[in-house]
Design a protein around this motif. Structure first.
Motif, PDB file in Angstrom:
ATOM      1  N   UNK A 181       4.229  -0.300   0.986  1.00 38.91           N
ATOM      2  CA  UNK A 181       3.492  -0.044  -0.231  1.00 38.91           C
ATOM      3  C   UNK A 181       2.097  -0.679  -0.130  1.00 38.91           C
ATOM      4  N   UNK A 182       1.196  -0.111  -0.869  1.00 38.81           N
ATOM      5  CA  UNK A 182      -0.199  -0.572  -0.936  1.00 38.81           C
ATOM      6  C   UNK A 182      -0.964  -0.337   0.362  1.00 38.81           C
ATOM      7  N   UNK A 183      -0.422   0.484   1.241  1.00 41.85           N
ATOM      8  CA  UNK A 183      -1.057   0.703   2.541  1.00 41.85           C
ATOM      9  C   UNK A 183      -2.476   1.254   2.418  1.00 41.85           C
ATOM     10  N   UNK A 184      -2.686   2.142   1.470  1.00 41.57           N
ATOM     11  CA  UNK A 184      -4.002   2.769   1.336  1.00 41.57           C
ATOM     12  C   UNK A 184      -5.059   1.757   0.905  1.00 41.57           C
ATOM     13  N   UNK A 185      -4.750   0.957  -0.087  1.00 46.67           N
ATOM     14  CA  UNK A 185      -5.728  -0.026  -0.573  1.00 46.67           C
ATOM     15  C   UNK A 185      -5.994  -1.082   0.497  1.00 46.67           C
ATOM     16  N   UNK A 186      -4.966  -1.457   1.221  1.00 47.54           N
ATOM     17  CA  UNK A 186      -5.135  -2.445   2.292  1.00 47.54           C
ATOM     18  C   UNK A 186      -6.033  -1.879   3.395  1.00 47.54           C
ATOM     19  N   UNK A 187      -5.828  -0.609   3.745  1.00 49.52           N
ATOM     20  CA  UNK A 187      -6.664   0.021   4.773  1.00 49.52           C
ATOM     21  C   UNK A 187      -8.130   0.076   4.319  1.00 49.52           C
ATOM     22  N   UNK A 188      -8.351   0.427   3.056  1.00 50.75           N
ATOM     23  CA  UNK A 188      -9.720   0.468   2.528  1.00 50.75           C
ATOM     24  C   UNK A 188     -10.359  -0.921   2.561  1.00 50.75           C
ATOM     25  N   UNK A 189      -9.572  -1.928   2.197  1.00 47.56           N
ATOM     26  CA  UNK A 189     -10.057  -3.313   2.200  1.00 47.56           C
ATOM     27  C   UNK A 189     -10.447  -3.741   3.615  1.00 47.56           C
ATOM     28  N   UNK A 190      -9.593  -3.434   4.578  1.00 53.31           N
ATOM     29  CA  UNK A 190      -9.860  -3.838   5.961  1.00 53.31           C
ATOM     30  C   UNK A 190     -11.095  -3.139   6.523  1.00 53.31           C
TER      31      UNK A 190
ATOM     32  N   UNK B  41      -2.700 -10.639  -5.074  1.00 57.66           N
ATOM     33  CA  UNK B  41      -1.344 -10.114  -5.238  1.00 57.66           C
ATOM     34  C   UNK B  41      -1.226  -8.682  -4.727  1.00 57.66           C
ATOM     35  N   UNK B  42      -2.246  -7.879  -4.951  1.00 58.11           N
ATOM     36  CA  UNK B  42      -2.216  -6.495  -4.463  1.00 58.11           C
ATOM     37  C   UNK B  42      -2.240  -6.472  -2.938  1.00 58.11           C
ATOM     38  N   UNK B  43      -3.155  -7.223  -2.341  1.00 53.80           N
ATOM     39  CA  UNK B  43      -3.301  -7.193  -0.885  1.00 53.80           C
ATOM     40  C   UNK B  43      -2.160  -7.901  -0.155  1.00 53.80           C
ATOM     41  N   UNK B  44      -1.458  -8.792  -0.848  1.00 49.53           N
ATOM     42  CA  UNK B  44      -0.281  -9.448  -0.264  1.00 49.53           C
ATOM     43  C   UNK B  44       1.011  -8.728  -0.625  1.00 49.53           C
ATOM     44  N   UNK B  45       0.874  -7.557  -1.241  1.00 51.32           N
ATOM     45  CA  UNK B  45       2.004  -6.692  -1.605  1.00 51.32           C
ATOM     46  C   UNK B  45       2.949  -7.315  -2.624  1.00 51.32           C
ATOM     47  N   UNK B  46       2.467  -8.268  -3.390  1.00 47.54           N
ATOM     48  CA  UNK B  46       3.284  -8.859  -4.459  1.00 47.54           C
ATOM     49  C   UNK B  46       3.173  -8.032  -5.730  1.00 47.54           C
ATOM     50  N   UNK B  47       2.072  -7.313  -5.858  1.00 46.24           N
ATOM     51  CA  UNK B  47       1.821  -6.419  -6.993  1.00 46.24           C
ATOM     52  C   UNK B  47       1.636  -5.015  -6.427  1.00 46.24           C
ATOM     53  N   UNK B  48       2.496  -4.087  -6.821  1.00 41.56           N
ATOM     54  CA  UNK B  48       2.365  -2.720  -6.331  1.00 41.56           C
ATOM     55  C   UNK B  48       1.172  -2.053  -7.003  1.00 41.56           C
ATOM     56  N   UNK B  49       0.385  -1.368  -6.206  1.00 39.41           N
ATOM     57  CA  UNK B  49      -0.821  -0.725  -6.716  1.00 39.41           C
ATOM     58  C   UNK B  49      -0.486   0.264  -7.830  1.00 39.41           C
ATOM     59  N   UNK B  50       0.654   0.931  -7.734  1.00 39.70           N
ATOM     60  CA  UNK B  50       1.021   1.939  -8.730  1.00 39.70           C
ATOM     61  C   UNK B  50       1.356   1.334 -10.090  1.00 39.70           C
ATOM     62  N   UNK B  51       1.601   0.055 -10.155  1.00 39.80           N
ATOM     63  CA  UNK B  51       1.906  -0.561 -11.442  1.00 39.80           C
ATOM     64  C   UNK B  51       0.720  -1.365 -11.996  1.00 39.80           C
ATOM     65  N   UNK B  52      -0.426  -1.241 -11.347  1.00 44.32           N
ATOM     66  CA  UNK B  52      -1.636  -1.905 -11.850  1.00 44.32           C
ATOM     67  C   UNK B  52      -2.144  -1.196 -13.102  1.00 44.32           C
ATOM     68  N   UNK B  53      -2.910  -1.908 -13.883  1.00 43.56           N
ATOM     69  CA  UNK B  53      -3.487  -1.314 -15.090  1.00 43.56           C
ATOM     70  C   UNK B  53      -4.514  -0.251 -14.712  1.00 43.56           C
ATOM     71  N   UNK B  54      -4.763   0.635 -15.641  1.00 44.17           N
ATOM     72  CA  UNK B  54      -5.780   1.654 -15.429  1.00 44.17           C
ATOM     73  C   UNK B  54      -7.146   1.045 -15.142  1.00 44.17           C
TER      74      UNK B  54
ATOM     75  N   UNK C  47      -3.169   5.307  -4.761  1.00 43.59           N
ATOM     76  CA  UNK C  47      -1.755   5.258  -5.138  1.00 43.59           C
ATOM     77  C   UNK C  47      -0.826   5.707  -4.036  1.00 43.59           C
ATOM     78  N   UNK C  48       0.370   5.142  -4.052  1.00 43.66           N
ATOM     79  CA  UNK C  48       1.443   5.596  -3.195  1.00 43.66           C
ATOM     80  C   UNK C  48       2.080   6.786  -3.907  1.00 43.66           C
ATOM     81  N   UNK C  49       2.216   7.946  -3.255  1.00 44.00           N
ATOM     82  CA  UNK C  49       2.662   9.145  -3.959  1.00 44.00           C
ATOM     83  C   UNK C  49       4.121   9.162  -4.391  1.00 44.00           C
ATOM     84  N   UNK C  50       4.990   8.405  -3.765  1.00 45.72           N
ATOM     85  CA  UNK C  50       6.407   8.569  -4.057  1.00 45.72           C
ATOM     86  C   UNK C  50       6.870   8.092  -5.415  1.00 45.72           C
ATOM     87  N   UNK C  51       6.443   6.960  -5.888  1.00 46.02           N
ATOM     88  CA  UNK C  51       6.894   6.589  -7.217  1.00 46.02           C
ATOM     89  C   UNK C  51       6.483   7.582  -8.295  1.00 46.02           C
TER      90      UNK C  51
END
Length: 151
Positions: free
Chosen positions: A1-10, A32-45, A63-67
């Motif tokens: 999870x959060x692979x897309x945001x992590x790739x953009x960050x890197x 928390x997002x980059x350490x995968x403790x907070x899923x990007x899909x559950x972040x606030x708008x 976003x991760x498409x599966x959820x």
């Protein structure tokens, strides 16, 4: 999870504190997002909008498409179904005559652009399952002598 945001960050080659400062987010949120403790899909708008603006992408690209499909229910051909997250895949759970069947779909088939096609994927899988069940039934009847090869 959060692979897309992590790739953009890197790709930006900045640290977490810089991302927090430049995007207007709290460091703890970014961490928390980059350490995968907070899923990007559950972040606030608001968080999603700030990240999308900073990375110059559409929100759905973060976003991760599966959820998105998880727990989406439907009914086709008098068969109830529900989509479930299955790790790297998506699982279509179908109930036929009191029996539960699990049909796994590869991750590549279900992406945000294809979300609108999820009912079509479900219908195709249900049609295939019903055909398989009919073939099994005929094979069992043949095996038990209830029908012959001449029928």
């Amino acid at each position: 999870m959060n692979d897309k945001i992590i790739a953009l960050f890197e790709e930006k080659k900045i640290n977490k504190r810089q991302l927090a400062k430049l995007s207007g987010l709290q460091y703890t949120t970014v961490n928390e997002i980059l350490n995968r403790k907070q899923q990007i899909n559950s972040c606030s708008g608001r968080t999603l909008m700030k990240l999308a603006a900073f990375f110059d992408v559409h929100i759905e690209e973060l976003l991760d498409p599966f959820p998105i499909l998880e727990n989406v229910e439907g009914r086709y051909n008098e068969v109830d179904y529900i989509w479930r997250d299955a790790g790297d895949n998506m699982e279509l759970v179908v109930e036929v005559d009191g029996e539960t069947y699990h049909r796994v779909m590869e991750r590549s088939y279900i992406i945000p652009e294809n979300f609108k096609y999820a009912p079509i994927f479900a219908k195709m899988e249900i049609d295939l399952l019903l055909e398989e069940l009919e073939i099994r039934k005929l094979a069992e009847e043949f095996k038990n002598g209830k029908i012959s090869s001449e029928t």
